[in-house]
Scaffold this motif. Structure first.
Motif, short mmCIF file in Angstrom:
data_model
loop_
_atom_site.label_atom_id
_atom_site.label_comp_id
_atom_site.label_asym_id
_atom_site.label_seq_id
_atom_site.Cartn_x
_atom_site.Cartn_y
_atom_site.Cartn_z
N GLN A 3 0.84 -1.19 -0.15
CA GLN A 3 0.09 0.12 -0.02
C GLN A 3 0.61 1.26 -0.11
OE1 GLN A 3 -2.69 0.23 3.29
NE2 GLN A 3 -3.48 2.08 2.63
N ASN A 4 1.75 1.37 0.83
CA ASN A 4 2.85 2.45 0.77
C ASN A 4 3.66 2.60 -0.24
OD1 ASN A 4 2.00 2.69 3.39
ND2 ASN A 4 3.67 2.02 4.53
N ALA A 5 4.25 1.27 -0.83
CA ALA A 5 4.79 1.48 -2.12
C ALA A 5 4.27 1.87 -3.34
CB ALA A 5 5.28 0.02 -2.60
N ALA A 6 2.81 1.74 -3.33
CA ALA A 6 1.85 2.13 -4.29
C ALA A 6 1.72 3.56 -4.39
CB ALA A 6 0.63 1.56 -4.25
N VAL A 10 7.80 6.08 -7.91
CA VAL A 10 9.15 6.81 -8.62
C VAL A 10 10.09 6.21 -7.62
CG1 VAL A 10 10.32 8.85 -9.06
CG2 VAL A 10 8.02 8.58 -9.76
N THR A 11 10.11 6.52 -6.29
CA THR A 11 10.85 6.09 -5.34
C THR A 11 11.01 4.55 -5.34
OG1 THR A 11 10.30 7.79 -3.83
CG2 THR A 11 11.56 6.02 -2.76
N VAL A 30 12.78 1.21 4.22
CA VAL A 30 13.12 2.52 3.42
C VAL A 30 11.69 3.16 4.17
CG1 VAL A 30 12.79 3.95 1.12
CG2 VAL A 30 14.20 1.80 1.44
N LEU A 31 11.83 4.23 4.45
CA LEU A 31 10.60 5.11 4.93
C LEU A 31 10.75 6.71 4.74
CD1 LEU A 31 11.30 6.33 8.20
CD2 LEU A 31 11.61 3.99 8.50
N PHE A 32 9.81 7.03 4.64
CA PHE A 32 9.81 8.69 5.00
C PHE A 32 9.28 8.84 6.18
CE2 PHE A 32 8.84 7.64 0.40
CZ PHE A 32 9.60 8.57 -0.22
#
Length: 99
Positions: A3-6, A10-11, A30-32
C-alpha cells in the motif's frame, strides 16, 4: 508494504536495483518521516549492528539538527548522512515548520 509502495512508485522504482542487505524482519527498510515543529526525538540506539542508516533530508526548515555520537550537525536538504544505528542518536526540529 504494498500500500505504501503504491503511493511512491518513482521512489520504489529508483530503489529497485539497490543491493540492500536482507535480514528477515529487519531489513531492508525504506521510509519517509517528518519531524513536527518543536519536536525532539530523544537519544536512542538501534538494536543490531548489521546495518547502516542513511538519512536523506528532502524538506528541511531552519533550525533542524541531528546528533550521532558526539557529532551534531545542522540538517541540510539533499545532504545524506550515513551512520551505524547502534551509535546513540537524536534529532530536533526547533522551527515552526514541519521537517
Amino acid at each position: 508494504m504494498a500500500q505504501n509502495a503504491a503511493r511512491c512508485p518513482v521512489t520504489v522504482n529508483a530503489l529497485a536495483d539497490v543491493p540492500f542487505a536482507r535480514v528477515k524482519n529487519r531489513s531492508p527498510s525504506v521510509l519517509f518521516s517528518l519531524l513536527r515543529p518543536g519536536a525532539h526525538i530523544p537519544p536512542h540506539t538501534g538494536e543490531v549492528n548489521t546495518r547502516l542508516i542513511c538519512h536523506l533530508p528532502l524538506v528541511v526548515p531552519e533550525k533542524c539538527r541531528f546528533r550521532v555520537g558526539n557529532d551534531i550537525r545542522t540538517v541540510v536538504e539533499g545532504k545524506a548522512w550515513v551512520f551505524d544505528d547502534t551509535i546513540e542518536h537524536e534529532a530536533w526540529n526547533d522551527s515552526d515548520a514541519r521537517g
